[in-house]
Design a protein around this motif. Structure first.
Motif, PDB file in Angstrom:
ATOM      1  N   GLU A   1     143.279  19.140 -12.371  1.00  0.00           N
ATOM      2  CA  GLU A   1     143.133  18.202 -11.263  1.00  0.00           C
ATOM      3  C   GLU A   1     143.751  18.730  -9.975  1.00  0.00           C
ATOM      4  O   GLU A   1     143.199  18.538  -8.883  1.00  0.00           O
ATOM      5  CB  GLU A   1     143.757  16.856 -11.634  1.00  0.00           C
ATOM      6  N   ALA A   2     144.889  19.406 -10.091  1.00  0.00           N
ATOM      7  CA  ALA A   2     145.521  19.962  -8.893  1.00  0.00           C
ATOM      8  C   ALA A   2     144.627  21.020  -8.262  1.00  0.00           C
ATOM      9  O   ALA A   2     144.492  21.075  -7.028  1.00  0.00           O
ATOM     10  CB  ALA A   2     146.889  20.547  -9.243  1.00  0.00           C
ATOM     11  N   LEU A   3     144.006  21.836  -9.089  1.00  0.00           N
ATOM     12  CA  LEU A   3     143.085  22.856  -8.571  1.00  0.00           C
ATOM     13  C   LEU A   3     141.881  22.188  -7.914  1.00  0.00           C
ATOM     14  O   LEU A   3     141.426  22.630  -6.853  1.00  0.00           O
ATOM     15  CB  LEU A   3     142.642  23.780  -9.699  1.00  0.00           C
ATOM     16  N   ARG A   4     141.358  21.142  -8.528  1.00  0.00           N
ATOM     17  CA  ARG A   4     140.203  20.449  -7.955  1.00  0.00           C
ATOM     18  C   ARG A   4     140.535  19.928  -6.557  1.00  0.00           C
ATOM     19  O   ARG A   4     139.734  20.077  -5.620  1.00  0.00           O
ATOM     20  CB  ARG A   4     139.769  19.295  -8.860  1.00  0.00           C
ATOM     21  N   HIS A   5     141.701  19.340  -6.394  1.00  0.00           N
ATOM     22  CA  HIS A   5     142.108  18.842  -5.072  1.00  0.00           C
ATOM     23  C   HIS A   5     142.259  19.999  -4.084  1.00  0.00           C
ATOM     24  O   HIS A   5     141.889  19.867  -2.904  1.00  0.00           O
ATOM     25  CB  HIS A   5     143.408  18.047  -5.184  1.00  0.00           C
ATOM     26  N   ALA A   6     142.796  21.119  -4.565  1.00  0.00           N
ATOM     27  CA  ALA A   6     142.965  22.270  -3.680  1.00  0.00           C
ATOM     28  C   ALA A   6     141.608  22.804  -3.222  1.00  0.00           C
ATOM     29  O   ALA A   6     141.439  23.191  -2.056  1.00  0.00           O
ATOM     30  CB  ALA A   6     143.752  23.370  -4.396  1.00  0.00           C
ATOM     31  N   VAL A   7     140.633  22.811  -4.119  1.00  0.00           N
ATOM     32  CA  VAL A   7     139.281  23.249  -3.765  1.00  0.00           C
ATOM     33  C   VAL A   7     138.685  22.325  -2.712  1.00  0.00           C
ATOM     34  O   VAL A   7     138.107  22.770  -1.711  1.00  0.00           O
ATOM     35  CB  VAL A   7     138.382  23.309  -5.021  1.00  0.00           C
ATOM     36  N   HIS A   8     138.830  21.017  -2.907  1.00  0.00           N
ATOM     37  CA  HIS A   8     138.305  20.048  -1.937  1.00  0.00           C
ATOM     38  C   HIS A   8     139.012  20.193  -0.593  1.00  0.00           C
ATOM     39  O   HIS A   8     138.364  20.136   0.465  1.00  0.00           O
ATOM     40  CB  HIS A   8     138.459  18.624  -2.480  1.00  0.00           C
ATOM     41  N   ASP A   9     140.321  20.377  -0.630  1.00  0.00           N
ATOM     42  CA  ASP A   9     141.067  20.512   0.626  1.00  0.00           C
ATOM     43  C   ASP A   9     140.645  21.767   1.386  1.00  0.00           C
ATOM     44  O   ASP A   9     140.515  21.743   2.614  1.00  0.00           O
ATOM     45  CB  ASP A   9     142.573  20.554   0.344  1.00  0.00           C
ATOM     46  N   HIS A  10     140.444  22.859   0.665  1.00  0.00           N
ATOM     47  CA  HIS A  10     140.120  24.125   1.332  1.00  0.00           C
ATOM     48  C   HIS A  10     138.710  24.128   1.914  1.00  0.00           C
ATOM     49  O   HIS A  10     138.516  24.532   3.067  1.00  0.00           O
ATOM     50  CB  HIS A  10     140.280  25.290   0.359  1.00  0.00           C
ATOM     51  N   PHE A  11     137.734  23.702   1.144  1.00  0.00           N
ATOM     52  CA  PHE A  11     136.344  23.793   1.602  1.00  0.00           C
ATOM     53  C   PHE A  11     135.903  22.591   2.440  1.00  0.00           C
ATOM     54  O   PHE A  11     134.980  22.707   3.243  1.00  0.00           O
ATOM     55  CB  PHE A  11     135.408  23.984   0.413  1.00  0.00           C
ATOM     56  N   GLY A  12     136.573  21.463   2.253  1.00  0.00           N
ATOM     57  CA  GLY A  12     136.271  20.298   3.079  1.00  0.00           C
ATOM     58  C   GLY A  12     134.800  19.923   3.068  1.00  0.00           C
ATOM     59  O   GLY A  12     134.166  19.828   2.002  1.00  0.00           O
ATOM     60  N   ALA A  13     134.226  19.756   4.250  1.00  0.00           N
ATOM     61  CA  ALA A  13     132.825  19.337   4.376  1.00  0.00           C
ATOM     62  C   ALA A  13     131.850  20.397   3.887  1.00  0.00           C
ATOM     63  O   ALA A  13     130.671  20.097   3.664  1.00  0.00           O
ATOM     64  CB  ALA A  13     132.523  18.983   5.835  1.00  0.00           C
ATOM     65  N   ALA A  14     132.301  21.644   3.717  1.00  0.00           N
ATOM     66  CA  ALA A  14     131.423  22.705   3.226  1.00  0.00           C
ATOM     67  C   ALA A  14     131.160  22.583   1.726  1.00  0.00           C
ATOM     68  O   ALA A  14     130.254  23.236   1.199  1.00  0.00           O
ATOM     69  CB  ALA A  14     132.016  24.069   3.532  1.00  0.00           C
TER      70      ALA A  14
END
Length: 333
Positions: free
Chosen positions: A216-229
């Protein structure tokens, strides 16, 4: 009809069956009749020892879903050249792919010399292949790059193999430092980065996240990094995390769980079962040839004999996960 189990494979996939045994009815396939006890399902090969069913003879060998046991009693129905389905009462209402038993003599994907690799990889590669097909069927949701977590897992690199043949967007592997050399050696990803290097990835390209970690922490990090992309978040099951995907309203796009039987049903309607079987069989043969090639070094077989040898393997897979290069098979006969 009686089937004597000859050999079966053990992977972290079997640990998942046990972890979700109650929630997803895996214990229902081979009930023990004893409270608190269950048969861990495995994939393997068995030989018919006694048959009262016209069209199936003693001595025939079948590939399918078995308990870790010496003998399985089945009631075949829908018998065809390809095999049969088990119509035993307690298996009614359970997903049909797990109830199907395939004749080795007519299976276009079967290669005797590759039996151990088939046991280890066919159930995983079926998920890999249908996942790749699902993504391609949806034009990769407009993504130009796919980021794959737990890229060293067998299901993940099986998907990468299938995606490579489908002309997909760029494949980027996320993995641990200890597995980085192995993942790079597969040659299936255009880019391989450690988890702590996520921020180095291009966040301006439309990106599809294929999650094999369940972290879950990785999933949030992925969402935070790529954002709208980030155009799609696909949870493709996990080799290490035995928890369900949790709903999280804070994430956009919302993570979606991939369930292979849904795509199988769609392709059965689109193409027909025979065409799907033919296409998957051809892809599987290519994949097993690649994995078994000693020059590639993708997998080393670890053979174990007898029930006594299975226990320590199961404990090790549960406690520590498996090494990506190892494939464990248990021989009973």
């Amino acid at each position: 009809m009686l089937l004597a189990v000859d050999r079966f494979a053990l992977t972290t996939n079997n640990i998942t069956y046990a972890a979700f045994g109650d929630a997803m009815n895996y214990w229902s396939f081979f009930p023990t009749g004893q409270d608190g006890w269950g048969h861990m399902p495995v994939w393997g090969f068995a030989t018919v020892t006694d048959s009262r069913v016209p069209g199936v003879d003693p001595g025939e060998r079948f590939y399918g879903y078995f308990p870790i046991a010496t003998v399985l009693k089945v009631r075949p129905e829908r018998i065809s050249e390809r095999g049969f389905y088990d119509a035993t009462d307690y298996r009614q209402g359970l997903p049909s792919p797990y109830n199907q038993y395939t004749r080795c003599s007519t299976d276009g994907a079967y290669v005797k010399e590759l039996e151990d690799y088939q046991m280890l990889l066919r159930p995983l590669f079926f998920t890999s292949y249908m996942l790749a097909d699902f993504l391609a069927d949806n034009d990769f949701f407009g993504a130009r790059q796919l980021v794959v977590s737990s890229a060293s897992s067998k299901t993940a690199y099986g998907a990468a193999f299938a995606l490579r043949e489908m002309g997909d967007p760029a494949r980027i592997a996320l993995t641990s430092p200890s597995n980085r050399d192995y993942v790079e050696g597969l040659g299936l990803y255009q880019q391989v980065v450690d988890y702590d290097q996520l921020a180095s990835l291009d966040a301006d390209q439309p990106t599809l996240y294929v999650d094999f970690s369940g972290d879950e922490a990785l999933r949030h990090a992925v969402h935070d990094h790529f954002g709208a992309a980030l155009v799609y978040d696909c949870y493709a099951d996990s080799a290490t995390n035995t928890e369900f995907l949790k709903a999280d309203a804070t994430l956009t796009p919302e993570p979606r769980f991939f369930f292979a039987p849904v795509q199988i049903r769609k392709r059965n309607q689109d193409w027909g079962p025979a065409v799907l079987s033919e296409r998957f069989g051809a892809a599987q043969r290519r994949f097993l040839q690649a994995v078994s090639d000693p020059v590639s070094g993708w997998m080393s077989l670890c053979e174990h004999r007898g029930f006594e040898a299975a226990g320590p393997v199961i404990r090790a897979l549960n406690d520590h996960g498996g090494l990506p290069r190892e494939g464990h098979v248990v021989l009973l006969r």
